[in-house]
Design an enzyme around this catalytic site. Structure first.
Site, mmCIF file in Angstrom:
data_model
loop_
_atom_site.group_PDB
_atom_site.id
_atom_site.type_symbol
_atom_site.label_atom_id
_atom_site.label_comp_id
_atom_site.label_asym_id
_atom_site.label_seq_id
_atom_site.Cartn_x
_atom_site.Cartn_y
_atom_site.Cartn_z
ATOM 1 N N ASN A 1 -7.580 32.050 12.396
ATOM 2 C CA ASN A 1 -7.425 33.418 11.954
ATOM 3 C C ASN A 1 -8.801 34.077 11.483
ATOM 4 O OD1 ASN A 1 -6.666 31.503 9.904
ATOM 5 N ND2 ASN A 1 -5.489 33.122 8.908
ATOM 6 N N CYS B 1 -4.833 36.668 14.321
ATOM 7 C CA CYS B 1 -4.182 35.330 14.066
ATOM 8 C C CYS B 1 -4.960 34.234 14.833
ATOM 9 C CB CYS B 1 -2.703 35.303 14.567
ATOM 10 S SG CYS B 1 -1.747 36.169 13.408
ATOM 11 N N CYS C 1 3.667 33.820 14.335
ATOM 12 C CA CYS C 1 4.205 35.093 14.205
ATOM 13 C C CYS C 1 4.718 35.754 15.541
ATOM 14 C CB CYS C 1 3.249 36.048 13.280
ATOM 15 S SG CYS C 1 2.096 36.734 14.530
ATOM 16 N N GLU D 1 -3.637 31.818 16.593
ATOM 17 C CA GLU D 1 -3.061 31.562 18.050
ATOM 18 C C GLU D 1 -3.641 32.679 19.068
ATOM 19 O OE1 GLU D 1 -1.636 32.049 15.299
ATOM 20 O OE2 GLU D 1 0.353 30.757 15.024
ATOM 21 N N GLU E 1 -10.031 37.256 9.337
ATOM 22 C CA GLU E 1 -9.434 38.710 8.412
ATOM 23 C C GLU E 1 -10.428 39.482 8.496
ATOM 24 O OE1 GLU E 1 -7.468 37.106 5.027
ATOM 25 O OE2 GLU E 1 -6.026 36.031 6.155
ATOM 26 N N CYS F 1 2.232 36.900 17.998
ATOM 27 C CA CYS F 1 1.465 35.795 18.706
ATOM 28 C C CYS F 1 2.421 35.281 19.792
ATOM 29 C CB CYS F 1 1.021 34.821 17.834
ATOM 30 S SG CYS F 1 -0.397 35.017 16.643
HETATM 31 N N1 THU Z 1 -1.608 33.898 10.697
HETATM 32 C C1 THU Z 1 -2.142 33.379 11.676
HETATM 33 O O1 THU Z 1 -3.316 33.149 11.847
HETATM 34 N N2 THU Z 1 -0.957 32.932 12.695
HETATM 35 C C2 THU Z 1 0.468 33.314 12.491
HETATM 36 O O2 THU Z 1 1.078 33.020 13.535
HETATM 37 C C3 THU Z 1 0.710 33.767 11.225
HETATM 38 C C4 THU Z 1 -0.275 34.463 10.258
HETATM 39 C C5 THU Z 1 -2.535 34.439 9.627
HETATM 40 C C6 THU Z 1 -2.951 35.913 9.596
HETATM 41 C C7 THU Z 1 -3.465 36.192 8.326
HETATM 42 O O3 THU Z 1 -4.865 35.743 8.346
HETATM 43 C C8 THU Z 1 -2.719 35.054 7.408
HETATM 44 O O4 THU Z 1 -2.402 34.072 8.489
HETATM 45 C C9 THU Z 1 -1.775 35.383 6.649
HETATM 46 O O5 THU Z 1 -0.816 36.202 7.324
#
Ligand code: THU
Length: 160
Positions: free
Chosen positions: A62, A73, A112, A75, A64, A115
């Site tokens: 991920n 994210c 999530c 995935e 940000e 994704c």
């Molecule tokens: N995140 C992911 O990388 N994958 C997911 O399926 C759920 C959330 C990340 C996004 C963000 O950078 C952090 O987790 C908190 O939500």
């Protein structure tokens, strides 16, 4: 009025060590990818490793952004890169691991909704199921045999 009953069966492994050895290798790639996550805001690091049918492994983490919705994210970072680099390959399996910098995470962390939708696109396109294994930093690992089990009644291009 009728009802629709949707049943999904997931396999649960007690620990990383209980996974088949080839899945352990893929999950280890997800652990490595997790370390590359850029998470100054959430401190929640996710790694994803994708096995393609050409035996290539593509990883992502991920990323940000100060403008929060601009982040991505793990995935989706991984699956879009896989699609861009190997557009003809099929996705066989995805391993996902998440780690919080705030507490020890031992519950399986599922992908999530956004994704799931992104992975669904590739499963529909390739017409073969994608196995998804997900976990925290340690603890149990959940296996979904197909993205469909994680996203029932999903939306796809056939509706357009
Ligand atoms: N995140 C992911 O990388 N994958 C997911 O399926 C759920 C959330 C990340 C996004 C963000 O950078 C952090 O987790 C908190 O939500």
């Amino acid at each position: 009025m009728k009802t629709i009953t949707i049943v999904a069966v997931f396999e649960v492994f007690d620990s990383f060590e209980k996974l088949p050895i080839e899945v352990q290798h893929l999950m280890e790639k997800a652990f490595e990818a997790r370390n590359t996550a850029y998470t100054p805001y959430s401190k929640f690091k996710v790694g994803a490793a994708i096995l393609l049918d050409n035996k290539e492994i593509i990883t992502g983490s991920n990323q940000e952004n100060a403008s929060y919705p601009s982040g991505l994210c793990a995935e989706r970072t991984a699956i879009y890169y896989a699609g861009a680099k190997f557009p003809e390959a099929k996705v066989e399996r995805i391993a996902i691991s998440a780690k919080s910098m705030n507490h020890h995470l031992v519950i399986p962390i599922p992908p999530c909704g956004a994704c799931r939708q992104a992975i669904s696109e590739y499963e529909v396109k390739q017409e073969t199921p994608i196995e998804i294994y997900f976990m925290g930093e340690g603890g149990k690992v959940v296996k979904s045999n197909s993205l469909k089990d994680l996203l029932p009644l999903g939306f796809d291009g056939s509706y357009l």
